[in-house]
Design a protein around this motif. Structure first.
Motif, PDB file in Angstrom:
ATOM      1  N   ARG A   8      24.464  57.945  65.741  1.00 27.49           N
ATOM      2  CA  ARG A   8      25.055  57.082  64.705  1.00 27.49           C
ATOM      3  C   ARG A   8      24.754  55.618  64.990  1.00 27.49           C
ATOM      4  O   ARG A   8      24.362  54.861  64.099  1.00 27.49           O
ATOM      5  CB  ARG A   8      26.558  57.316  64.655  1.00 27.49           C
ATOM      6  N   ARG A   9      24.937  55.216  66.245  1.00 26.94           N
ATOM      7  CA  ARG A   9      24.650  53.822  66.598  1.00 26.94           C
ATOM      8  C   ARG A   9      23.171  53.509  66.453  1.00 26.94           C
ATOM      9  O   ARG A   9      22.811  52.410  66.019  1.00 26.94           O
ATOM     10  CB  ARG A   9      25.135  53.530  68.012  1.00 26.94           C
ATOM     11  N   ALA A  10      22.313  54.453  66.817  1.00 24.69           N
ATOM     12  CA  ALA A  10      20.877  54.233  66.656  1.00 24.69           C
ATOM     13  C   ALA A  10      20.539  54.068  65.175  1.00 24.69           C
ATOM     14  O   ALA A  10      19.711  53.227  64.812  1.00 24.69           O
ATOM     15  CB  ALA A  10      20.097  55.392  67.261  1.00 24.69           C
ATOM     16  N   ALA A  14      18.949  50.793  63.513  1.00 22.42           N
ATOM     17  CA  ALA A  14      17.723  50.904  62.720  1.00 22.42           C
ATOM     18  C   ALA A  14      17.903  50.259  61.350  1.00 22.42           C
ATOM     19  O   ALA A  14      17.009  49.545  60.869  1.00 22.42           O
ATOM     20  CB  ALA A  14      17.324  52.368  62.574  1.00 22.42           C
ATOM     21  N   VAL A  15      19.048  50.490  60.731  1.00 26.83           N
ATOM     22  CA  VAL A  15      19.302  49.876  59.415  1.00 26.83           C
ATOM     23  C   VAL A  15      19.366  48.361  59.545  1.00 26.83           C
ATOM     24  O   VAL A  15      18.829  47.628  58.698  1.00 26.83           O
ATOM     25  CB  VAL A  15      20.606  50.440  58.798  1.00 26.83           C
ATOM     26  N   VAL A  21      13.936  42.863  58.922  1.00 27.69           N
ATOM     27  CA  VAL A  21      12.493  42.804  58.683  1.00 27.69           C
ATOM     28  C   VAL A  21      12.208  42.637  57.193  1.00 27.69           C
ATOM     29  O   VAL A  21      11.371  41.811  56.793  1.00 27.69           O
ATOM     30  CB  VAL A  21      11.808  44.064  59.258  1.00 27.69           C
ATOM     31  N   ALA A  22      12.906  43.396  56.352  1.00 26.95           N
ATOM     32  CA  ALA A  22      12.688  43.293  54.908  1.00 26.95           C
ATOM     33  C   ALA A  22      13.055  41.902  54.393  1.00 26.95           C
ATOM     34  O   ALA A  22      12.320  41.311  53.589  1.00 26.95           O
ATOM     35  CB  ALA A  22      13.500  44.359  54.185  1.00 26.95           C
ATOM     36  N   PHE A  56      23.185  39.856  57.972  1.00 24.27           N
ATOM     37  CA  PHE A  56      24.544  40.244  57.599  1.00 24.27           C
ATOM     38  C   PHE A  56      24.942  41.639  58.088  1.00 24.27           C
ATOM     39  O   PHE A  56      26.045  41.803  58.618  1.00 24.27           O
ATOM     40  CB  PHE A  56      24.742  40.123  56.082  1.00 24.27           C
ATOM     41  N   PRO A  57      24.107  42.678  57.948  1.00 16.70           N
ATOM     42  CA  PRO A  57      24.517  43.999  58.460  1.00 16.70           C
ATOM     43  C   PRO A  57      24.778  43.984  59.966  1.00 16.70           C
ATOM     44  O   PRO A  57      25.725  44.618  60.439  1.00 16.70           O
ATOM     45  CB  PRO A  57      23.346  44.914  58.110  1.00 16.70           C
ATOM     46  N   ALA A  58      23.965  43.259  60.721  1.00 17.71           N
ATOM     47  CA  ALA A  58      24.193  43.171  62.173  1.00 17.71           C
ATOM     48  C   ALA A  58      25.514  42.466  62.457  1.00 17.71           C
ATOM     49  O   ALA A  58      26.279  42.874  63.352  1.00 17.71           O
ATOM     50  CB  ALA A  58      23.038  42.440  62.845  1.00 17.71           C
ATOM     51  N   PHE A  59      25.812  41.422  61.701  1.00 20.40           N
ATOM     52  CA  PHE A  59      27.079  40.715  61.886  1.00 20.40           C
ATOM     53  C   PHE A  59      28.252  41.640  61.588  1.00 20.40           C
ATOM     54  O   PHE A  59      29.247  41.668  62.329  1.00 20.40           O
ATOM     55  CB  PHE A  59      27.137  39.483  60.984  1.00 20.40           C
ATOM     56  N   MET A  60      28.151  42.410  60.512  1.00 19.78           N
ATOM     57  CA  MET A  60      29.251  43.312  60.163  1.00 19.78           C
ATOM     58  C   MET A  60      29.438  44.400  61.216  1.00 19.78           C
ATOM     59  O   MET A  60      30.569  44.758  61.546  1.00 19.78           O
ATOM     60  CB  MET A  60      29.009  43.952  58.785  1.00 19.78           C
ATOM     61  N   PHE A  61      28.356  44.923  61.759  1.00 21.23           N
ATOM     62  CA  PHE A  61      28.454  45.923  62.819  1.00 21.23           C
ATOM     63  C   PHE A  61      29.158  45.329  64.033  1.00 21.23           C
ATOM     64  O   PHE A  61      30.067  45.925  64.614  1.00 21.23           O
ATOM     65  CB  PHE A  61      27.056  46.422  63.180  1.00 21.23           C
ATOM     66  N   TRP A  62      28.760  44.098  64.414  1.00 26.95           N
ATOM     67  CA  TRP A  62      29.393  43.421  65.548  1.00 26.95           C
ATOM     68  C   TRP A  62      30.876  43.176  65.266  1.00 26.95           C
ATOM     69  O   TRP A  62      31.733  43.424  66.109  1.00 26.95           O
ATOM     70  CB  TRP A  62      28.670  42.104  65.810  1.00 26.95           C
TER      71      TRP A  62
END
Length: 126
Positions: A8-10, A14-15, A21-22, A56-62
């Motif tokens: 799940r974390r991987a 990846a997302v 990158v996108a 933003f997705p990385a920030f939300m995960f953190w």
């Protein structure tokens, strides 16, 4: 760690990487549009916005991990049992307008005031 948790974390990582990158690619595209003859300052604004969207997705995960960690570290608070509010007493049977309670009189006066305002408004509309 649990293999399901690792997967799940991987997937989340990846997302996050894929979105970064996108969005950096879109920022590069907007930069090329800004440098072209048809480019505007709006394109430059997008150059600055796209990397933020990608992060933003990385920030939300953190942020979610941080909140979950805080939640698990705090001891459960003692919650006092909530008592159901007592139901209001049944309304007393009215016999005369003079027996109205003060709240009823105030409400009746307010309703008369609103009716008067409405009548004035109707007069002005004519």
């Amino acid at each position: 760690m649990n293999s399901r948790l690792v997967a799940r974390r991987a997937g989340i990582v990846a997302v996050c990487v894929l979105s970064l990158v996108a969005c950096v690619g879109l920022a590069w595209w907007q930069w090329q549009r800004f440098e072209s003859s048809a480019g505007t300052w709006q394109n430059l604004g997008y150059v600055l916005q796209w990397p933020l969207f990608g992060l933003f997705p990385a920030f939300m995960f953190w942020r979610l991990r941080k909140l979950r960690r805080q939640h698990t570290e705090q001891p459960p608070a003692e919650v006092a049992p909530k008592l159901a509010p007592e139901p209001p007493p049944p309304p007393a049977a009215r016999q005369d307008d003079g027996d109205e309670e003060p709240e009823d009189r105030a409400l009746a006066a307010y309703n008369r005031y609103l009716a008067e305002l409405n009548a004035r408004h109707q007069e002005k509309q004519r």
